[in-house]
Write an enzyme that holds these catalytic residues in place. Structure first.
Site, PDB file in Angstrom:
ATOM      1  N   GLU A  36      46.070  40.029  42.334  1.00 50.22           N
ATOM      2  CA  GLU A  36      46.713  38.930  41.630  1.00 50.22           C
ATOM      3  C   GLU A  36      46.737  39.335  40.156  1.00 50.22           C
ATOM      4  OE1 GLU A  36      46.140  34.227  40.623  1.00 50.22           O
ATOM      5  OE2 GLU A  36      44.891  35.076  42.188  1.00 50.22           O
ATOM      6  N   ARG A 260      32.539  42.669  49.845  1.00 53.96           N
ATOM      7  CA  ARG A 260      32.856  42.909  48.433  1.00 53.96           C
ATOM      8  C   ARG A 260      31.843  43.860  47.849  1.00 53.96           C
ATOM      9  NH1 ARG A 260      36.022  38.820  46.309  1.00 53.96           N
ATOM     10  NH2 ARG A 260      35.812  39.410  44.150  1.00 53.96           N
ATOM     11  N   LYS A 270      37.284  38.534  37.852  1.00 52.19           N
ATOM     12  CA  LYS A 270      38.230  38.549  36.738  1.00 52.19           C
ATOM     13  C   LYS A 270      38.109  37.299  35.886  1.00 52.19           C
ATOM     14  CE  LYS A 270      41.572  39.696  39.609  1.00 52.19           C
ATOM     15  NZ  LYS A 270      42.888  39.595  40.192  1.00 52.19           N
TER      16      LYS A 270
HETATM   17  P1  ATP Z   1      38.495  38.322  41.230  1.00 51.45           P
HETATM   18  O1  ATP Z   1      37.584  37.258  41.729  1.00 51.45           O
HETATM   19  O2  ATP Z   1      37.839  39.326  40.383  1.00 51.45           O
HETATM   20  O3  ATP Z   1      39.765  37.787  40.639  1.00 51.45           O
HETATM   21  P2  ATP Z   1      39.992  38.704  43.549  1.00 51.45           P
HETATM   22  O4  ATP Z   1      39.528  39.041  44.913  1.00 51.45           O
HETATM   23  O5  ATP Z   1      40.482  37.323  43.345  1.00 51.45           O
HETATM   24  O6  ATP Z   1      38.881  39.108  42.545  1.00 51.45           O
HETATM   25  P3  ATP Z   1      42.480  40.026  43.666  1.00 51.45           P
HETATM   26  O7  ATP Z   1      43.351  40.429  42.552  1.00 51.45           O
HETATM   27  O8  ATP Z   1      42.928  38.910  44.520  1.00 51.45           O
HETATM   28  O9  ATP Z   1      41.089  39.687  43.043  1.00 51.45           O
HETATM   29  O10 ATP Z   1      42.060  41.271  44.544  1.00 51.45           O
HETATM   30  C1  ATP Z   1      42.892  42.302  44.981  1.00 51.45           C
HETATM   31  C2  ATP Z   1      42.205  43.008  46.116  1.00 51.45           C
HETATM   32  O11 ATP Z   1      40.966  43.556  45.681  1.00 51.45           O
HETATM   33  C3  ATP Z   1      41.889  42.038  47.241  1.00 51.45           C
HETATM   34  O12 ATP Z   1      42.217  42.634  48.464  1.00 51.45           O
HETATM   35  C4  ATP Z   1      40.417  41.811  47.111  1.00 51.45           C
HETATM   36  O13 ATP Z   1      39.845  41.517  48.350  1.00 51.45           O
HETATM   37  C5  ATP Z   1      39.930  43.140  46.524  1.00 51.45           C
HETATM   38  N1  ATP Z   1      38.705  42.948  45.764  1.00 51.45           N
HETATM   39  C6  ATP Z   1      38.519  42.119  44.717  1.00 51.45           C
HETATM   40  N2  ATP Z   1      37.240  42.152  44.290  1.00 51.45           N
HETATM   41  C7  ATP Z   1      36.602  43.040  45.098  1.00 51.45           C
HETATM   42  C8  ATP Z   1      35.263  43.530  45.169  1.00 51.45           C
HETATM   43  N3  ATP Z   1      34.310  43.101  44.334  1.00 51.45           N
HETATM   44  N4  ATP Z   1      34.971  44.436  46.120  1.00 51.45           N
HETATM   45  C9  ATP Z   1      35.913  44.889  46.954  1.00 51.45           C
HETATM   46  N5  ATP Z   1      37.185  44.470  46.941  1.00 51.45           N
HETATM   47  C10 ATP Z   1      37.546  43.561  46.026  1.00 51.45           C
HETATM   48 MG    MG Z   2      42.091  36.341  43.947  1.00 51.48          MG
END
Ligand code: ATP
Ligand code: MG
Length: 555
Positions: A36, A260, A270
């Site tokens: 995102e 994760r 983020k």
């Molecule tokens: P954040 O909470 O930091 O915004 P998010 O999961 O909402 O993380 P996205 O941009 O939606 O962030 O994530 C893109 C991809 O990266 C998704 O498939 C998500 O599952 C993966 N991802 C995000 N954070 C992690 C993590 N800590 N470990 C492994 N994969 C991750």
């Molecule tokens: Mg997200």
């Protein structure tokens, strides 16, 4: 395919091999990385990138980069650009650059199709009313009074939602599934809501936006993604993911979940990292203390090291906290192979070599990297007045001290053996300089002195040395798992995570370039910071030579 000598398959690879063996998807493997664009990527995303791109590469498949930009409020083009730069820097090429927002028309059609099949309805309830009817995990919900609307009425209302006839929050489109499901997400989830917001790509074209669960799986399906890999919090969403695909009778993408990556002494969210940026706890997303890819890049971490780290931690099915010292180990291991060795004195004390002719300068030769014999060498000026580290001298040396002390001898790296003859102190008793003599026939590479010294120290010629600002970093947080602590995570920031000093560095570093890793001999790995200008050098400490935290813990 995997050979017997390789390490065992992770469970995602196992699934893919089983699918290939069963002839699924015509032998095709297509994954996607779906960020995102609401912030910069962090180490957790690096794990996801390495996994998605890694398995596709391994099985001759491809990976799409898809921006999951269905929420118009939090997304920005700056983030899109940074994400692309970070994925490339990590060393991966995507097959296609795609945007979930490009599917808005198609997703709208999908919503109409659900309505036509009697599988979605427009609900006029307020969000409070809907929450009250939702039930609890142990208590079934109750049906909305709007649940039995006719298909015609639903089509009319949904079209009018799209046309902007209703205010935000007055109507939503819900999937008609089961208000008694044990999975709360299946209790008639909202799939479209009204939002009068300008989208970073579609502008004001839309005032209704699909919810994550109605966009993600369908986007996978539109792209014909074979293995949609996401993190464990999406396990409960899988049932809905499959329901949407089955109800719409579209390409059956499948979702698989892994744990994760959580890193000790860091935050991987983020949203929280954005707070650190906005509230000026750090200088920006790329502050070298940040666990962001851009921060790690600026700090001097290499893509090779990050990929190696992601590989070593494997693919887990249970959440865990990975020790940041493993990441640092990987960084150190790679930098040891590729960094240029240089001499920099971080905390100098002056040494006068009394038997060395005044005004004489000798060009010695210094090897750039003993780990890489093709890396060449550079000239190193030597003169009567040099600087060494304060802590390479001890006035009352202990038995096993092999550096400089009264009457003791030490070798100057790439140069001569010197002996300390005299200590010069100021009126307060502070040592201001050391008087030494050098052994003329002891020059490195041409040593006929026959003298054996145990210690070798680094140094710079005082007249030739250059000033450099050096930024020394410590953990950004004081506690191992700041997200797990009570209260605001920002209370656990380490107030001493940055120390700025002025060092004296060898003259060759005037020509230091961004992106080149340096080992300051005996001091650690450093890299030039973009804050450097034509007349000021700024270096970041990437990582020490040894794990100082392991030492602390073992005390
Ligand atoms: P954040 O909470 O930091 O915004 P998010 O999961 O909402 O993380 P996205 O941009 O939606 O962030 O994530 C893109 C991809 O990266 C998704 O498939 C998500 O599952 C993966 N991802 C995000 N954070 C992690 C993590 N800590 N470990 C492994 N994969 C991750
Ligand atoms: Mg997200």
């Amino acid at each position: 395919m995997a050979e017997a000598t390789e390490k065992p398959l992770n469970f995602i690879e196992q699934i893919i091999e089983d699918d290939l063996a069963a002839g699924k998807n015509d032998g095709r493997v297509l994954t996607r990385f779906p960020p995102e664009p609401n912030g910069y990527l962090h180490i957790g995303h690096a794990k996801s990138i390495c996994l998605n791109f890694g398995v596709a590469q391994k099985y001759g498949g491809k990976t799409n980069l898809r921006f999951d930009d269905t929420n118009p409020v939090t997304e920005e083009t700056e983030y899109v650009e940074s994400i692309k730069a970070d994925v490339k820097w990590l060393g991966f090429d995507w097959a296609e650059e795609l945007y979930a927002s490009d599917y808005f028309d198609q997703l709208y059609e999908f919503a109409l199709k659900l309505i036509q099949k009697g599988l979605a309805y427009v609900d006029d309830s307020t969000s409070e009313e809907m929450a009250a009817m939702k039930g609890t995990p142990t208590l079934a919900g109750i049906n909305s009074p709007y649940r039995e609307r006719t298909i015609e009425e639903n089509l009319d209302l949904f079209t009018r939602m799209k046309n902007g006839e209703f205010a935000e929050g007055t109507h939503v489109l819900r999937a008609k599934i089961n208000m008694a499901s044990t999975n709360m997400l299946m209790r008639d989830p909202i799939i479209y809501r009204i939002k009068f917001a300008t989208h970073h790509r579609t502008g004001d074209k839309w005032c209704i936006y699909p919810m994550y669960d109605f966009a993600h799986g369908q986007s996978d399906s539109i792209e014909q993604i074979t293995h949609s890999i996401c993190t464990l919090e999406f396990v409960p969403h899988r049932e809905l993911y499959d329901w949407c695909i089955e109800s719409l009778e579209i390409f059956p993408s499948k979702q698989y979940e892994f744990a994760r990556l959580n890193l000790s002494y860091a935050i991987t969210s983020k949203r929280k990292l954005l707070q650190l940026v906005n509230e000026n706890f750090v200088t920006g997303w790329d502050d070298p203390r940040m666990p962001t890819i851009s921060g790690m890049r600026r700090r001097g971490y290499t893509p090779e090291a990050i990929r190696e780290f992601c590989d070593r931690i494997g693919v887990a099915k249970r959440d865990n906290l990975i020790d940041v010292s493993l990441l640092e180990f990987c960084v150190r291991e790679h930098l040891n192979k590729v960094s240029t060795r240089v001499m920099a004195v971080l905390d100098p004390i002056k040494v006068v070599i009394t038997n060395y002719p005044e005004g004489q300068v000798e060009e010695l030769t210094a090897e750039n990297n003993p780990e890489d014999h093709e890396s060449g060498s550079r000239p190193m000026p030597f003169s009567r007045e040099i600087l060494i580290e304060k802590d390479d001298f001890m006035e009352n040396p202990t038995k096993k001290y092999f550096r400089l002390g009264p009457g003791l001898m030490v070798r100057l790296k790439h140069a001569y053996i010197i002996k300390c003859d005299d200590i010069v102190k100021d009126e307060n008793g502070e040592i201001v300089e050391l008087h030494c003599s050098y052994i003329e026939n002891s020059r490195s590479g041409n040593d006929t002195s026959g003298i054996n010294v145990k210690g070798t120290i680094h140094w710079v010629s005082e007249a030739h040395a250059v000033d450099a600002e050096v930024r020394l970093y410590d953990r950004l947080f004081k506690v191992e798992d700041p997200s797990r602590e009570d209260g605001d995570f920002k209370e656990y920031l380490n107030p001493d995570s940055l120390e700025v000093i002025t060092a004296k560095v060898e003259p060759a570093l005037k020509h230091a370039t961004l992106g080149t890793p340096y080992q300051f001999l005996r001091k650690g790995y450093f890299c030039l910071d973009p804050d450097s200008t034509a007349d000021t050098l700024v270096f970041n400490k990437t990582v020490g030579l040894k794990d100082t935290w392991a030492k602390e813990a073992g005390k």
